[in-house]
Motif scaffolding. Sequence first.
Motif, PDB file in Angstrom:
ATOM      1  N   VAL A 191       0.847  -1.192   0.000  1.00  0.00           N
ATOM      2  CA  VAL A 191       0.000   0.000   0.000  1.00  0.00           C
ATOM      3  C   VAL A 191       0.880   1.239   0.000  1.00  0.00           C
ATOM      4  O   VAL A 191       1.908   1.283   0.685  1.00  0.00           O
ATOM      5  N   ILE A 192       0.476   2.248  -0.754  1.00  0.00           N
ATOM      6  CA  ILE A 192       1.116   3.557  -0.658  1.00  0.00           C
ATOM      7  C   ILE A 192       0.021   4.604  -0.481  1.00  0.00           C
ATOM      8  O   ILE A 192      -0.946   4.647  -1.247  1.00  0.00           O
ATOM      9  N   SER A 193       0.162   5.419   0.573  1.00  0.00           N
ATOM     10  CA  SER A 193      -0.834   6.453   0.857  1.00  0.00           C
ATOM     11  C   SER A 193      -0.222   7.512   1.760  1.00  0.00           C
ATOM     12  O   SER A 193       0.608   7.198   2.619  1.00  0.00           O
ATOM     13  N   ASP A 194      -0.658   8.772   1.568  1.00  0.00           N
ATOM     14  CA  ASP A 194      -0.206   9.838   2.462  1.00  0.00           C
ATOM     15  C   ASP A 194      -1.229  10.111   3.567  1.00  0.00           C
ATOM     16  O   ASP A 194      -1.109  11.083   4.310  1.00  0.00           O
ATOM     17  N   GLU A 195      -2.245   9.243   3.654  1.00  0.00           N
ATOM     18  CA  GLU A 195      -3.217   9.344   4.736  1.00  0.00           C
ATOM     19  C   GLU A 195      -3.453   7.954   5.314  1.00  0.00           C
ATOM     20  O   GLU A 195      -2.895   6.963   4.841  1.00  0.00           O
ATOM     21  N   ASP A 196      -4.288   7.886   6.334  1.00  0.00           N
ATOM     22  CA  ASP A 196      -4.563   6.619   6.999  1.00  0.00           C
ATOM     23  C   ASP A 196      -5.858   6.024   6.446  1.00  0.00           C
ATOM     24  O   ASP A 196      -6.495   6.604   5.558  1.00  0.00           O
ATOM     25  N   GLU A 197      -6.242   4.864   6.950  1.00  0.00           N
ATOM     26  CA  GLU A 197      -7.522   4.281   6.553  1.00  0.00           C
ATOM     27  C   GLU A 197      -8.648   5.265   6.871  1.00  0.00           C
ATOM     28  O   GLU A 197      -8.746   5.780   7.985  1.00  0.00           O
ATOM     29  N   ARG A 198      -9.476   5.539   5.876  1.00  0.00           N
ATOM     30  CA  ARG A 198     -10.533   6.550   5.986  1.00  0.00           C
ATOM     31  C   ARG A 198      -9.947   7.900   6.404  1.00  0.00           C
ATOM     32  O   ARG A 198     -10.513   8.626   7.225  1.00  0.00           O
ATOM     33  N   SER A 199      -8.801   8.218   5.864  1.00  0.00           N
ATOM     34  CA  SER A 199      -8.082   9.488   6.044  1.00  0.00           C
ATOM     35  C   SER A 199      -7.445   9.639   7.415  1.00  0.00           C
ATOM     36  O   SER A 199      -6.244   9.880   7.526  1.00  0.00           O
ATOM     37  N   VAL A 200      -8.239   9.508   8.489  1.00  0.00           N
ATOM     38  CA  VAL A 200      -7.704   9.775   9.826  1.00  0.00           C
ATOM     39  C   VAL A 200      -7.730   8.539  10.717  1.00  0.00           C
ATOM     40  O   VAL A 200      -7.592   8.638  11.935  1.00  0.00           O
ATOM     41  N   GLY A 201      -7.895   7.374  10.117  1.00  0.00           N
ATOM     42  CA  GLY A 201      -7.848   6.140  10.894  1.00  0.00           C
ATOM     43  C   GLY A 201      -8.974   5.992  11.896  1.00  0.00           C
ATOM     44  O   GLY A 201      -8.821   5.294  12.902  1.00  0.00           O
ATOM     45  N   GLN A 262       2.168  20.252   2.707  1.00  0.00           N
ATOM     46  CA  GLN A 262       2.299  21.318   1.720  1.00  0.00           C
ATOM     47  C   GLN A 262       1.567  20.983   0.425  1.00  0.00           C
ATOM     48  O   GLN A 262       1.425  21.835  -0.459  1.00  0.00           O
ATOM     49  N   ASN A 263       1.097  19.745   0.313  1.00  0.00           N
ATOM     50  CA  ASN A 263       0.381  19.335  -0.893  1.00  0.00           C
ATOM     51  C   ASN A 263      -1.035  19.905  -0.915  1.00  0.00           C
ATOM     52  O   ASN A 263      -1.435  20.675  -0.047  1.00  0.00           O
ATOM     53  N   VAL A 264      -1.802  19.480  -1.882  1.00  0.00           N
ATOM     54  CA  VAL A 264      -3.144  20.023  -2.091  1.00  0.00           C
ATOM     55  C   VAL A 264      -4.026  19.844  -0.863  1.00  0.00           C
ATOM     56  O   VAL A 264      -4.799  20.728  -0.499  1.00  0.00           O
ATOM     57  N   SER A 265      -3.918  18.696  -0.218  1.00  0.00           N
ATOM     58  CA  SER A 265      -4.723  18.429   0.976  1.00  0.00           C
ATOM     59  C   SER A 265      -3.818  17.907   2.083  1.00  0.00           C
ATOM     60  O   SER A 265      -2.738  17.370   1.805  1.00  0.00           O
ATOM     61  N   PRO A 266      -4.222  18.054   3.340  1.00  0.00           N
ATOM     62  CA  PRO A 266      -3.371  17.631   4.455  1.00  0.00           C
ATOM     63  C   PRO A 266      -3.106  16.125   4.443  1.00  0.00           C
ATOM     64  O   PRO A 266      -3.904  15.341   3.926  1.00  0.00           O
ATOM     65  N   SER A 267      -1.980  15.757   5.018  1.00  0.00           N
ATOM     66  CA  SER A 267      -1.650  14.342   5.175  1.00  0.00           C
ATOM     67  C   SER A 267      -2.019  13.897   6.588  1.00  0.00           C
ATOM     68  O   SER A 267      -2.312  14.717   7.463  1.00  0.00           O
ATOM     69  N   HIS A 268      -1.980  12.588   6.799  1.00  0.00           N
ATOM     70  CA  HIS A 268      -2.246  12.036   8.128  1.00  0.00           C
ATOM     71  C   HIS A 268      -1.382  10.800   8.328  1.00  0.00           C
ATOM     72  O   HIS A 268      -1.261   9.969   7.418  1.00  0.00           O
ATOM     73  N   PRO A 269      -0.761  10.665   9.495  1.00  0.00           N
ATOM     74  CA  PRO A 269       0.079   9.486   9.749  1.00  0.00           C
ATOM     75  C   PRO A 269      -0.726   8.194   9.625  1.00  0.00           C
ATOM     76  O   PRO A 269      -1.897   8.133  10.004  1.00  0.00           O
ATOM     77  N   GLY A 270      -0.064   7.171   9.108  1.00  0.00           N
ATOM     78  CA  GLY A 270      -0.747   5.900   8.850  1.00  0.00           C
ATOM     79  C   GLY A 270      -0.711   4.951  10.031  1.00  0.00           C
ATOM     80  O   GLY A 270      -0.119   3.867   9.947  1.00  0.00           O
ATOM     81  N   TYR A 271      -1.363   5.308  11.114  1.00  0.00           N
ATOM     82  CA  TYR A 271      -1.363   4.455  12.310  1.00  0.00           C
ATOM     83  C   TYR A 271      -1.985   3.084  12.031  1.00  0.00           C
ATOM     84  O   TYR A 271      -1.449   2.048  12.443  1.00  0.00           O
TER      85      TYR A 271
END
Length: 360
Positions: A191-201, A262-271
């Motif tokens: 998996v590659i993603s700059d957010e977590d499952e459902r964005s905020v886990g 800094q990208n288009v939308s915020p990132s979230h750690p992939g807990y």
Amino acid sequence: MKALIPSSKLLLGCAVITLSTACAKMNFTPVPEQGKASIVPPTPSKTVTSTEVVAYGNKQVDFLLVLDDSNSMLPELQKLAARMSSFVNSLDASNIDWQMCLTTTRGTAQNGVLVYGKPLNWTNYAPSSGPAYLLKKGTANLNTIFTSTVNSLTIGGSNSGDERAIKAAHDNFLDSTHSCYRPGAAVSVIVISDEDERSVGGNASQVKPNDADGVFQPLEASDQPTTLLNVAHTTFGQDLRFTFSSIIVKPGDAACEAEQDQNVSPSHPGYVYAEMSRLTDGGVGSICDADYSANLNNFRDKIVNSLSSLNLQCEPTEGTLQVQIGGLQVPGIKLDGKILKFSYPLVEGTQIDLMYDCAD
């Protein structure tokens, strides 16, 4: 006159009376002991005796590549595509018979319902046999296929902001209409993603001020790491060798998170993704790395190591595990929960005799 009793007889009589009193039966009421724990009998256990034969598909690994196709991810996907051909070449060098399917983290609307995990066709790939969604070992022009496939994805748009990589893998495993998996093969999800499952886990505290409205969504059962693990073993067998590796914003990496923000939308750690990787002994790489080669090499090593392991029925009671090959005790083994790991590759057809206790 009163008769006088000699003093010696008087003393003897007193002694007899005293002795008879001391020998009388006495009744005592027992006093409960204070603060003493009751004795709990040891937990009963069952002994498992089994013979495992290393499958002849032991060198087969079936991959599911799950890509976050939200509107901030194109540069990272292009970095991944640039290194995928060298990754599969390293699998070839390890004598691994691989095949690969691809899907994304978004749900696709079909008949009014969001469908997850459907395999996508590879671009510039026309196999002589089999479906176009199943990339196989020995395919030519892999770099072109990976690069053109990523560039052909629809980035952003409807439903892409609700990233559900675990849900996608979950539904893909349960979908019997495709041929992504071979009987007896190991399964590896990347998996590659700059957010977590459902964005905020599923964690409302991870929502940021500049997140889109409604970014918080609770995790459903099919988003949970333990559910995916159970579905994998239920679908493919309890002895499945399964790894889930992730390229994410690592939890605790504030610098990477700030960079991705800094990208288009915020990132979230992939807990949640990191936990899924931990449960399957998969790798975790940083999405902020300039080059994903090291991450992919780590994933390859994790996959190769999974081919030198067996899944047991339970975590053996301490000191009870016995492992024999050809009647001889096997050295160099490691127990990690229910996973028995060998320090060398297992030869196909090898018979392994096991005996251990399971707590009931």
